[in-house]
Design an enzyme around this catalytic site. Structure first.
Site, mmCIF file in Angstrom:
data_model
loop_
_atom_site.group_PDB
_atom_site.id
_atom_site.type_symbol
_atom_site.label_atom_id
_atom_site.label_comp_id
_atom_site.label_asym_id
_atom_site.label_seq_id
_atom_site.Cartn_x
_atom_site.Cartn_y
_atom_site.Cartn_z
ATOM 1 N N GLU A 1 66.114 38.712 66.207
ATOM 2 C CA GLU A 1 65.213 38.033 67.135
ATOM 3 C C GLU A 1 65.698 36.636 67.528
ATOM 4 O O GLU A 1 65.165 36.031 68.455
ATOM 5 C CB GLU A 1 63.806 37.951 66.524
ATOM 6 C CG GLU A 1 63.125 39.318 66.464
ATOM 7 C CD GLU A 1 61.731 39.255 65.890
ATOM 8 O OE1 GLU A 1 61.410 38.265 65.215
ATOM 9 O OE2 GLU A 1 60.965 40.216 66.101
ATOM 10 N N GLU B 1 71.138 50.290 46.920
ATOM 11 C CA GLU B 1 70.871 48.944 46.408
ATOM 12 C C GLU B 1 71.404 48.718 44.993
ATOM 13 O O GLU B 1 71.318 47.616 44.458
ATOM 14 C CB GLU B 1 69.370 48.657 46.421
ATOM 15 C CG GLU B 1 68.558 49.496 45.458
ATOM 16 C CD GLU B 1 67.084 49.098 45.475
ATOM 17 O OE1 GLU B 1 66.547 48.869 44.378
ATOM 18 O OE2 GLU B 1 66.488 49.024 46.568
#
Length: 272
Positions: free
Chosen positions: A82, A113
């Site tokens: 953004e 992960e």
């Protein structure tokens, strides 16, 4: 020492959720959510230190990297993605990486992960260096992918920070600029996409917005460098110019089209 019982894994303060009415479910979730901003507020001094470090690095050409897994990784990628449309910066200025790669943005990637080496491997193509800042995002503060990346970064003289929601975590201990927003047990035990995710989103908003303001990417309170990528944003840009220059809509629209950005239109008109 490993934190074997992260705060984010503690048992919910509520039980028999399936027996609650819809109204009670919504009210209780909202009650828990209301506590998040207060938890974030307590960490403003820590957030300030990280923001100032990022600004100092970016002023000399550095970049900001986020690494995370699952919800935390998605929030980092979201915040990074953004920045270009909001502040008109390059998409290489703030970079978000998620364990498992872009596939993991939509689908869980098994065991992604758990690899302590993978984050550094993911960062290497970007030639991350001591000019940059690496921020690890992990609700529990125990995710191997993030901890491994932060540790390797510090070994290479790179400034590191983190956003976690558990106190005294291995991630916070590994980071130079730790931010620990203690949100407590989730409404649904262990569901860190809820309060912890909300806290992380708030902190990331604060970091990137404050950094961009301090780098001059906002004028007054306006996004003068935003990308004019749709009609809504063109309309917003037009209104900004109308306010700043005290001109009619038609003239503001012409100026925006001529100069291509709110900042350029205002700057060039003040020169005349």
């Amino acid at each position: 020492m490993e934190n074997r019982n992260p705060d984010t894994e503690k048992t919910s303060n509520y039980n028999d959720l399936e027996k609650m009415s819809t109204s009670n479910l919504l009210s209780n979730i909202n009650k828990e959510d209301k506590t998040v901003p207060d938890s974030v507020e307590k960490q403003i001094p820590a957030i300030e230190k990280l923001v100032d470090e990022i600004v100092s690095k970016m002023e000399t050409g550095g970049r900001l990297f986020y690494i995370g897994a699952g919800t935390s990784g998605r929030l980092g990628v979201l915040d990074a993605s953004e920045c270009p449309p909001t502040f008109g910066v390059s998409d290489q200025m703030v970079i978000g990486l998620i364990a498992g790669g872009d596939t993991a943005l939509r689908n869980a990637v098994e065991n992604a992960e758990d690899d302590t080496e993978q984050a550094w491997s993911d960062l290497e193509p970007y030639k991350i260096s001591e000019k940059d800042v690496l921020v690890g995002i992990a609700a529990s503060g125990t995710t191997p992918y993030i901890i491994g990346g932060i540790q390797k970064a510090r070994e290479n003289g790179i400034a590191t920070g983190c956003v976690t929601c558990s106190s005294g975590s291995p991630l916070a201990q590994a980071s130079e600029f730790p931010i620990e927003v203690i949100t407590g047990p989730e409404f649904v035990t262990g569901s860190t996409r809820m309060k912890a995710g909300t806290a992380q989103k708030l902190v990331l908003n604060m970091i990137s917005t404050s950094v961009m303001i301090k780098l001059g990417r906002v004028k007054g309170n306006k996004m003068v460098d935003m990308q004019l990528s749709n009609k809504k944003l063109v309309g917003r840009g037009t209104r900004m110019i109308m306010e700043e220059l005290n001109v009619e809509e038609d003239q503001a629209a012409r100026l925006l089209q001529e100069y291509g950005s709110v900042r350029a239109a205002i700057k060039n008109c003040y020169k005349k």
